[in-house]
Design a protein around this motif. Structure first.
Motif, mmCIF file in Angstrom:
data_model
loop_
_atom_site.group_PDB
_atom_site.id
_atom_site.type_symbol
_atom_site.label_atom_id
_atom_site.label_comp_id
_atom_site.label_asym_id
_atom_site.label_seq_id
_atom_site.Cartn_x
_atom_site.Cartn_y
_atom_site.Cartn_z
ATOM 1 N N PRO A 60 0.811 -1.224 0.000
ATOM 2 C CA PRO A 60 0.000 0.000 0.000
ATOM 3 C C PRO A 60 0.847 1.279 0.000
ATOM 4 O O PRO A 60 0.477 2.260 -0.656
ATOM 5 N N SER A 61 1.969 1.276 0.706
ATOM 6 C CA SER A 61 2.855 2.441 0.686
ATOM 7 C C SER A 61 3.447 2.643 -0.706
ATOM 8 O O SER A 61 3.485 3.767 -1.226
ATOM 9 N N LEU A 62 3.903 1.568 -1.308
ATOM 10 C CA LEU A 62 4.434 1.628 -2.666
ATOM 11 C C LEU A 62 3.363 2.155 -3.617
ATOM 12 O O LEU A 62 3.620 3.061 -4.423
ATOM 13 N N SER A 63 2.168 1.634 -3.500
ATOM 14 C CA SER A 63 1.050 2.048 -4.350
ATOM 15 C C SER A 63 0.717 3.528 -4.160
ATOM 16 O O SER A 63 0.460 4.258 -5.126
ATOM 17 N N GLN A 64 0.745 3.979 -2.920
ATOM 18 C CA GLN A 64 0.441 5.390 -2.634
ATOM 19 C C GLN A 64 1.490 6.312 -3.250
ATOM 20 O O GLN A 64 1.153 7.344 -3.836
ATOM 21 N N HIS A 65 2.758 5.940 -3.144
ATOM 22 C CA HIS A 65 3.818 6.749 -3.749
ATOM 23 C C HIS A 65 3.670 6.777 -5.270
ATOM 24 O O HIS A 65 3.941 7.797 -5.904
ATOM 25 N N HIS A 66 3.245 5.660 -5.839
ATOM 26 C CA HIS A 66 2.995 5.620 -7.282
ATOM 27 C C HIS A 66 1.827 6.520 -7.643
ATOM 28 O O HIS A 66 1.908 7.323 -8.577
ATOM 29 N N LYS A 67 0.759 6.409 -6.879
ATOM 30 C CA LYS A 67 -0.440 7.222 -7.143
ATOM 31 C C LYS A 67 -0.130 8.717 -7.009
ATOM 32 O O LYS A 67 -0.634 9.529 -7.778
ATOM 33 N N ASP A 68 0.714 9.073 -6.039
ATOM 34 C CA ASP A 68 1.065 10.475 -5.808
ATOM 35 C C ASP A 68 2.103 11.006 -6.800
ATOM 36 O O ASP A 68 2.482 12.175 -6.726
ATOM 37 N N GLY A 69 2.589 10.127 -7.682
ATOM 38 C CA GLY A 69 3.565 10.554 -8.678
ATOM 39 C C GLY A 69 5.001 10.547 -8.195
ATOM 40 O O GLY A 69 5.898 11.017 -8.890
ATOM 41 N N GLN A 70 5.240 10.029 -6.996
ATOM 42 C CA GLN A 70 6.606 9.971 -6.473
ATOM 43 C C GLN A 70 7.391 8.801 -7.062
ATOM 44 O O GLN A 70 8.615 8.767 -6.976
ATOM 45 N N LEU A 71 6.665 7.834 -7.627
ATOM 46 C CA LEU A 71 7.277 6.701 -8.311
ATOM 47 C C LEU A 71 6.627 6.584 -9.679
ATOM 48 O O LEU A 71 5.398 6.666 -9.794
ATOM 49 N N SER A 72 7.443 6.343 -10.684
ATOM 50 C CA SER A 72 6.872 6.088 -12.006
ATOM 51 C C SER A 72 6.251 4.687 -11.995
ATOM 52 O O SER A 72 6.502 3.882 -11.081
ATOM 53 N N THR A 73 5.483 4.393 -13.014
ATOM 54 C CA THR A 73 4.885 3.066 -13.133
ATOM 55 C C THR A 73 5.970 2.006 -13.224
ATOM 56 O O THR A 73 5.886 0.956 -12.590
ATOM 57 N N SER A 74 7.013 2.308 -13.965
ATOM 58 C CA SER A 74 8.131 1.375 -14.088
ATOM 59 C C SER A 74 8.823 1.158 -12.742
ATOM 60 O O SER A 74 9.114 0.020 -12.361
ATOM 61 N N GLN A 75 9.078 2.233 -12.022
ATOM 62 C CA GLN A 75 9.727 2.107 -10.708
ATOM 63 C C GLN A 75 8.850 1.318 -9.735
ATOM 64 O O GLN A 75 9.352 0.482 -8.984
ATOM 65 N N ALA A 76 7.556 1.590 -9.744
ATOM 66 C CA ALA A 76 6.638 0.892 -8.831
ATOM 67 C C ALA A 76 6.629 -0.605 -9.097
ATOM 68 O O ALA A 76 6.688 -1.406 -8.153
ATOM 69 N N THR A 77 6.577 -0.988 -10.373
ATOM 70 C CA THR A 77 6.532 -2.425 -10.675
ATOM 71 C C THR A 77 7.872 -3.088 -10.404
ATOM 72 O O THR A 77 7.917 -4.228 -9.948
ATOM 73 N N LYS A 78 8.952 -2.378 -10.646
ATOM 74 C CA LYS A 78 10.278 -2.944 -10.351
ATOM 75 C C LYS A 78 10.472 -3.119 -8.838
ATOM 76 O O LYS A 78 11.018 -4.131 -8.390
ATOM 77 N N LEU A 79 10.025 -2.146 -8.058
ATOM 78 C CA LEU A 79 10.094 -2.287 -6.596
ATOM 79 C C LEU A 79 9.218 -3.439 -6.120
ATOM 80 O O LEU A 79 9.623 -4.227 -5.255
ATOM 81 N N TRP A 80 8.008 -3.550 -6.685
ATOM 82 C CA TRP A 80 7.143 -4.670 -6.314
ATOM 83 C C TRP A 80 7.846 -5.994 -6.624
ATOM 84 O O TRP A 80 7.828 -6.910 -5.799
ATOM 85 N N ALA A 81 8.464 -6.101 -7.804
ATOM 86 C CA ALA A 81 9.143 -7.339 -8.189
ATOM 87 C C ALA A 81 10.279 -7.667 -7.218
ATOM 88 O O ALA A 81 10.486 -8.833 -6.856
ATOM 89 N N THR A 82 11.007 -6.658 -6.781
ATOM 90 C CA THR A 82 12.081 -6.876 -5.804
ATOM 91 C C THR A 82 11.513 -7.391 -4.484
ATOM 92 O O THR A 82 12.029 -8.355 -3.902
#
Length: 178
Positions: free
Chosen positions: A35-57
């Motif tokens: 949820p924190s990762l998702s929120q940062h993505h939603k707020d534009g602090q993470l790009s879609t690519s960064q969010a999915t790469k972090l999730w994969a890690t």
């Protein structure tokens, strides 16, 4: 109950602590991490690519960490089931259904594997595909919205998965005190 041997008590500790730890570890991804990762993505602090790469890690950390704990935990429960089976020296010291309950706890703990492979595979694969796609090559009408949906779906499915080792813990406790 003080007549139960040390190896039996150690196996109880391994089974109960292992399944409780797994439940908390798996749940933490759904309650806090993703949820924190998702929120940062939603707020534009993470790009879609960064969010999915972090999730994969994060996924890969869980994938390497949790299966060995699951096997050790299930082994503890199976040792307990074998130790108190009908005809064993400990059978008279525990409740008559303890062997079946410990076996059930072992099965429930290991059920996180088929749950992941069957219930979560499409979401996992979609997120992995996005993580392995170059940022400018992401297809679809709105990749950011699609990833948000995938992260929400994964969070819900993972929360359900966390209930499996929690249920195993409760069955193990019942077997121990019943």
């Amino acid at each position: 109950m003080s007549e139960l041997p040390v190896d039996y008590r150690v196996a109880q500790a391994v089974g109960l602590a292992g399944s409780a730890w797994l439940a908390g570890n798996i749940a933490s991804y759904s309650l806090s991490v993703v949820p924190s990762l998702s929120q940062h993505h939603k707020d534009g602090q993470l790009s879609t690519s960064q969010a999915t790469k972090l999730w994969a890690t994060l996924y890969n950390h869980g994938k390497t960490q949790n299966p060995p704990i699951s096997v050790l935990t299930a082994s503890g429960y199976l040792y307990l089931a074998w130790s108190v089976r009908s005809g064993s020296s400990l059978y008279q010291l525990v409740s008559p259904n303890a062997s079946a309950l410990y076996s059930t706890a072992a099965i429930i703990v290991m059920s996180i594997v088929p749950f992941t492979l069957i219930g979560m595979i499409s979401t996992n694969n979609a997120l992995h595909e996005k993580a392995n796609t170059a940022p400018d090559a992401m297809s679809g009408e709105n990749p950011a919205v699609e990833v948000q949906g995938l992260l929400q779906s994964w969070t819900s499915l993972n929360a359900v998965r966390s209930l499996l080792p929690l249920a195993a813990t409760l069955v193990g406790i019942f077997a121990s005190v019943g």
